[in-house]
Design a protein around this motif. Sequence first.
Motif, PDB file in Angstrom:
ATOM      1  N   ALA A 285      -9.371   5.168   5.650  1.00 36.27           N
ATOM      2  CA  ALA A 285      -8.284   5.164   6.131  1.00 36.27           C
ATOM      3  C   ALA A 285      -7.447   5.748   4.743  1.00 36.27           C
ATOM      4  N   ALA A 286      -7.679   5.322   3.729  1.00 39.32           N
ATOM      5  CA  ALA A 286      -7.056   6.137   2.639  1.00 39.32           C
ATOM      6  C   ALA A 286      -7.539   7.477   2.216  1.00 39.32           C
ATOM      7  N   LEU A 287      -8.499   7.901   2.681  1.00 38.08           N
ATOM      8  CA  LEU A 287      -8.977   9.166   2.651  1.00 38.08           C
ATOM      9  C   LEU A 287      -8.279  10.309   3.714  1.00 38.08           C
ATOM     10  N   ALA A 288      -8.256   9.740   5.018  1.00 35.85           N
ATOM     11  CA  ALA A 288      -7.442  10.285   6.052  1.00 35.85           C
ATOM     12  C   ALA A 288      -6.028  10.571   5.580  1.00 35.85           C
ATOM     13  N   GLU A 289      -5.267   9.638   5.026  1.00 34.98           N
ATOM     14  CA  GLU A 289      -4.015   9.712   4.507  1.00 34.98           C
ATOM     15  C   GLU A 289      -3.956  10.598   3.262  1.00 34.98           C
ATOM     16  N   ALA A 290      -4.810  10.468   2.447  1.00 24.93           N
ATOM     17  CA  ALA A 290      -4.807  11.667   1.216  1.00 24.93           C
ATOM     18  C   ALA A 290      -5.048  12.957   1.737  1.00 24.93           C
ATOM     19  N   THR A 291      -6.079  13.108   2.687  1.00 26.37           N
ATOM     20  CA  THR A 291      -6.197  14.509   3.248  1.00 26.37           C
ATOM     21  C   THR A 291      -4.781  14.964   4.118  1.00 26.37           C
ATOM     22  N   ARG A 292      -4.187  14.169   4.690  1.00 27.45           N
ATOM     23  CA  ARG A 292      -3.004  14.355   5.324  1.00 27.45           C
ATOM     24  C   ARG A 292      -1.605  14.860   4.480  1.00 27.45           C
ATOM     25  N   LEU A 293      -1.847  14.319   3.300  1.00 22.99           N
ATOM     26  CA  LEU A 293      -0.757  14.600   2.298  1.00 22.99           C
ATOM     27  C   LEU A 293      -1.204  15.668   1.373  1.00 22.99           C
TER      28      LEU A 293
ATOM     29  N   ALA B  29      -3.805  15.541  -0.780  1.00 21.04           N
ATOM     30  CA  ALA B  29      -3.930  15.247  -2.335  1.00 21.04           C
ATOM     31  C   ALA B  29      -5.258  15.047  -2.439  1.00 21.04           C
ATOM     32  N   SER B  30      -5.961  15.094  -3.633  1.00 11.28           N
ATOM     33  CA  SER B  30      -7.089  14.709  -4.066  1.00 11.28           C
ATOM     34  C   SER B  30      -6.935  13.558  -4.958  1.00 11.28           C
TER      35      SER B  30
ATOM     36  N   GLY C 100      -6.834   0.595  -5.667  1.00 11.51           N
ATOM     37  CA  GLY C 100      -6.354   1.515  -6.577  1.00 11.51           C
ATOM     38  C   GLY C 100      -6.308   2.843  -6.312  1.00 11.51           C
ATOM     39  N   VAL C 101      -5.403   3.583  -5.995  1.00 10.33           N
ATOM     40  CA  VAL C 101      -5.421   4.921  -5.752  1.00 10.33           C
ATOM     41  C   VAL C 101      -4.601   5.790  -6.889  1.00 10.33           C
ATOM     42  N   SER C 102      -5.400   6.903  -7.220  1.00  5.43           N
ATOM     43  CA  SER C 102      -4.850   7.693  -8.328  1.00  5.43           C
ATOM     44  C   SER C 102      -5.301   9.188  -8.240  1.00  5.43           C
ATOM     45  N   GLY C 103      -4.433   9.865  -8.637  1.00  4.52           N
ATOM     46  CA  GLY C 103      -4.503  11.509  -8.516  1.00  4.52           C
ATOM     47  C   GLY C 103      -3.359  12.299  -7.934  1.00  4.52           C
ATOM     48  N   ALA C 104      -2.465  11.582  -6.947  1.00 11.13           N
ATOM     49  CA  ALA C 104      -1.382  12.303  -6.643  1.00 11.13           C
ATOM     50  C   ALA C 104      -0.200  11.867  -7.205  1.00 11.13           C
ATOM     51  N   THR C 105       1.004  12.193  -6.801  1.00 10.36           N
ATOM     52  CA  THR C 105       2.087  11.335  -7.410  1.00 10.36           C
ATOM     53  C   THR C 105       2.064   9.909  -7.332  1.00 10.36           C
ATOM     54  N   THR C 106       2.906   8.998  -7.931  1.00  8.93           N
ATOM     55  CA  THR C 106       2.838   7.735  -7.805  1.00  8.93           C
ATOM     56  C   THR C 106       3.284   7.305  -6.325  1.00  8.93           C
ATOM     57  N   GLU C 107       4.293   7.778  -6.002  1.00 12.63           N
ATOM     58  CA  GLU C 107       4.889   7.486  -4.668  1.00 12.63           C
ATOM     59  C   GLU C 107       3.591   7.720  -3.647  1.00 12.63           C
ATOM     60  N   GLU C 108       2.760   8.819  -3.712  1.00  9.55           N
ATOM     61  CA  GLU C 108       1.748   9.214  -2.760  1.00  9.55           C
ATOM     62  C   GLU C 108       0.559   8.320  -2.876  1.00  9.55           C
ATOM     63  N   ASP C 109       0.168   7.878  -4.165  1.00  6.34           N
ATOM     64  CA  ASP C 109      -0.683   6.897  -4.400  1.00  6.34           C
ATOM     65  C   ASP C 109      -0.335   5.750  -3.795  1.00  6.34           C
ATOM     66  N   ILE C 110       0.937   4.960  -3.838  1.00  3.59           N
ATOM     67  CA  ILE C 110       1.120   3.801  -3.263  1.00  3.59           C
ATOM     68  C   ILE C 110       1.033   4.142  -1.630  1.00  3.59           C
ATOM     69  N   ALA C 111       1.684   5.191  -1.138  1.00  2.00           N
ATOM     70  CA  ALA C 111       1.596   5.404   0.284  1.00  2.00           C
ATOM     71  C   ALA C 111       0.078   5.276   0.925  1.00  2.00           C
ATOM     72  N   ILE C 112      -0.760   6.094   0.341  1.00  2.00           N
ATOM     73  CA  ILE C 112      -2.193   6.180   0.380  1.00  2.00           C
ATOM     74  C   ILE C 112      -2.864   4.752   0.332  1.00  2.00           C
ATOM     75  N   ALA C 113      -2.491   3.979  -0.556  1.00  2.00           N
ATOM     76  CA  ALA C 113      -2.924   2.481  -0.872  1.00  2.00           C
ATOM     77  C   ALA C 113      -2.513   1.749   0.470  1.00  2.00           C
ATOM     78  N   ARG C 114      -1.042   1.732   0.851  1.00  2.00           N
ATOM     79  CA  ARG C 114      -0.621   1.003   1.950  1.00  2.00           C
ATOM     80  C   ARG C 114      -1.350   1.311   3.144  1.00  2.00           C
ATOM     81  N   THR C 115      -1.491   2.502   3.298  1.00  2.00           N
ATOM     82  CA  THR C 115      -2.113   2.876   4.795  1.00  2.00           C
ATOM     83  C   THR C 115      -3.463   1.998   4.810  1.00  2.00           C
ATOM     84  N   ALA C 116      -4.232   2.223   3.690  1.00  2.00           N
ATOM     85  CA  ALA C 116      -5.590   1.351   3.761  1.00  2.00           C
ATOM     86  C   ALA C 116      -5.238  -0.261   3.931  1.00  2.00           C
ATOM     87  N   ALA C 117      -4.184  -0.725   2.974  1.00  2.00           N
ATOM     88  CA  ALA C 117      -3.948  -2.167   3.124  1.00  2.00           C
ATOM     89  C   ALA C 117      -3.794  -2.577   4.506  1.00  2.00           C
TER      90      ALA C 117
END
Length: 132
Positions: free
Chosen positions: A12-20, A22-23, A110-127
């Motif tokens: 789920a996090a990968l899908a959101e990161a790809t949508r954004l 972000a790597s 934990g998600v890291s590599g994008a902006t802090t806001e994007e990292d949070i959004a990616i983690a929330r999608t997975a959560a």
Amino acid sequence: MKLATASAMIDAALAEATRLNASVCITVVDAAAWPVAFIRMDGAPLGVIDVSSKKAKTAVLFQMDTEAFAKIAHPDGAAYSLENTNGGLTSFGGGLLLKTSDGAIAGAIGVSGATTEEDIAIARTAARLLST
């Protein structure tokens, strides 16, 4: 935290990161802060491997999202330099405490590599997978 759940969260996090576009690196740990699943997307900087792990570790050890942890661990915070404990922690957003539908702590992501806001959004999608 079962591997199947952690793997679904990674997906789920990968899908959101790809949508954004972000790597990122994504780490899922259990309630004792031990790794269950990890992935590094193509193009994610090597340095964020450790950061994603520390975000997850920080969230579960202190039973709070790292965004909240940052408010107490900054230079004017009540627990300044707390991030220097436990072998190193992280005091900025992107680490989320994971709870089951009955409120039990399951672990953290934990998600890291994008902006802090994007990292949070990616983690929330997975959560969100734990609340369904």
